[in-house]
Structure formats: C-alpha cells, structure tokens
Design an enzyme around this catalytic site. Sequence first.
Site, PDB file in Angstrom:
ATOM      1  N   ASN A 151     -70.649  -1.581  -5.794  1.00  0.00           N
ATOM      2  CA  ASN A 151     -70.289  -2.098  -7.121  1.00  0.00           C
ATOM      3  C   ASN A 151     -68.833  -1.764  -7.409  1.00  0.00           C
ATOM      4  OD1 ASN A 151     -70.692  -3.074  -9.836  1.00  0.00           O
ATOM      5  ND2 ASN A 151     -70.832  -0.951 -10.528  1.00  0.00           N
TER       6      ASN A 151
ATOM      7  N   HIS B  53     -66.387  -0.811 -10.634  1.00  0.00           N
ATOM      8  CA  HIS B  53     -66.504  -0.368 -12.027  1.00  0.00           C
ATOM      9  C   HIS B  53     -65.095  -0.107 -12.577  1.00  0.00           C
ATOM     10  CE1 HIS B  53     -68.311   1.426 -15.543  1.00  0.00           C
ATOM     11  NE2 HIS B  53     -67.412   2.400 -15.442  1.00  0.00           N
TER      12      HIS B  53
HETATM   13  C1  GRF Z   1     -64.940  -6.286 -13.964  1.00  0.00           C
HETATM   14  O1  GRF Z   1     -64.070  -5.567 -14.786  1.00  0.00           O
HETATM   15  C2  GRF Z   1     -65.833  -5.356 -13.181  1.00  0.00           C
HETATM   16  O2  GRF Z   1     -65.216  -4.150 -12.833  1.00  0.00           O
HETATM   17  C3  GRF Z   1     -66.942  -5.087 -14.168  1.00  0.00           C
HETATM   18  O3  GRF Z   1     -67.154  -6.321 -14.805  1.00  0.00           O
HETATM   19  C4  GRF Z   1     -65.951  -7.092 -14.779  1.00  0.00           C
HETATM   20  C5  GRF Z   1     -66.294  -8.387 -14.118  1.00  0.00           C
HETATM   21  O4  GRF Z   1     -65.240  -9.305 -14.156  1.00  0.00           O
HETATM   22  N1  GRF Z   1     -68.098  -4.539 -13.495  1.00  0.00           N
HETATM   23  P1  GRF Z   1     -65.279 -10.620 -13.274  1.00  0.00           P
HETATM   24  O5  GRF Z   1     -66.574 -11.353 -13.633  1.00  0.00           O
HETATM   25  O6  GRF Z   1     -65.266 -10.233 -11.834  1.00  0.00           O
HETATM   26  O7  GRF Z   1     -64.078 -11.400 -13.682  1.00  0.00           O
END
Ligand code: GRF
Length: 214
Positions: free
Chosen positions: A106, A108
């Site tokens: 994942n 984050h």
């Molecule tokens: C990102 O900031 C990711 O770290 C978090 O959710 C957001 C998703 O953005 N888990 P995207 O859909 O990839 O533009």
Amino acid sequence: MKKDFRVVVLISGRGSNLKSLLERAENYSIVGVVSNKPEAPGLEYARSAAIPALALSRKDYGSLADFKQALFEKVASLSPDLVCLAGFMLIVDAPQVERFSGKIINIHPSLLPKFPGLDTHERAIAAKEKEHGCSVHVVSAEVDAGPLIAQAKCEVFPSDTPESLASRVLGFEHRLYPWVVNQVAVGNIALSPTSVLVREEGNNAAQEQGFLIV
Ligand code: GRF
C-alpha cells in the site's frame, strides 16, 4: 526486459498513483485494475490504456465481508505476483491478507508510523511537523501498520495548507510507488508478511533516488 511480473492494482477513486504505476512500469506489467467503486475515474484511465478494469458494487452483496471476498476473488483470478493498493479505501481483512500473504502493498501519505488513517496532511500541519512524506508498506491486518518498505520525505513550509502539502507529497508518491514495484519485480526487495529484505542493489538504488529504506 521481459515484463512477466504480474501486478494487480486496487483503486477507489482518482487513480493518479495507478497512472504513475502504469507510466513507470519498467520491470512489471499491470494485468488488471479492480475497484470497489464503479464510478472511480481511475477505471476509465486503465481502460484507455487497454488494461482490463472491473468494479463491483457494494449494493450487490449482502455483507461487507462477502463484498470484499468477491473483490479479492477477482484479484486472485488475475494471478498476481503483487497486489498494489493505490487509494483503495476499504480495509483489507485478515482472510485476504493471509490469502495474498506478503504480496499486498500500500502507499500511504505520511511518514509512517506517524499519521496512520485519514487527513494526514492536516494532521501533519497541526502537529507542526517540519517533514512529511509518504510510505510504501506491506499490508497487514492492522491498518497502515505492516512492515515498511521505503519512504520519501519532503519539507513542510510555514505557508503550507493541507492542499499544498498534499500536492507536494503526491508528487513523491508518483515516484516512490513505481520505484518500489520495479525493485520488487527484479528481486532487489523481497517481501514477507512480517519483514522486508532489501539487497545492496536496492539500497544503492534508493540512495540514488533520495528515498529512505527504513
Ligand atoms: C494517495 O494520496 C494515496 O497515498 C492514498 O490515497 C490517495 C490516492 O490518490 N492512499 P490517487 O487515487 O492515486 O490519485
């Protein structure tokens, strides 16, 4: 390079990390995108790049557990070597974590273990952090708490708003996530459910990029 390392990406929304994973795929192939939100804009992006993209609707399932089970059946049917959560807003339960043991990661938007959960940028500003950033980690049954793989740091400026900080961190996310997946695909980073092994080549490559191996 033959890109036979199979990656499946799970999304719930915008899909900008999916886009960067696609654009920077040197050593792997994205073989499918799965979403819990049929309206997720990232699905359209995947389809326009000729990647199989499918979504299931919560309303078609009696329980949340059944819904998650069905989503991960779809993931399994794509035979992934690695499953990447990229803005996937459902908690992955223990049965799925075990099923894809050490093969789900994942991204984050914080320097974990600081600020697990939501609203990380607001919380970093409120806590007067001087540095913030993003982390890629192995998914465990506890949210945002599995073994850390790599991080990218940036400065927090006094003038930052949650939006300006989010946008700076996102730029780092778009570099860090594909970098990690490329390194896993070539074996420079080996994952297990409880640990991460980084070979010297991986450490050197991280240093070149300015990423932190934790
Ligand atoms: C990102 O900031 C990711 O770290 C978090 O959710 C957001 C998703 O953005 N888990 P995207 O859909 O990839 O533009």
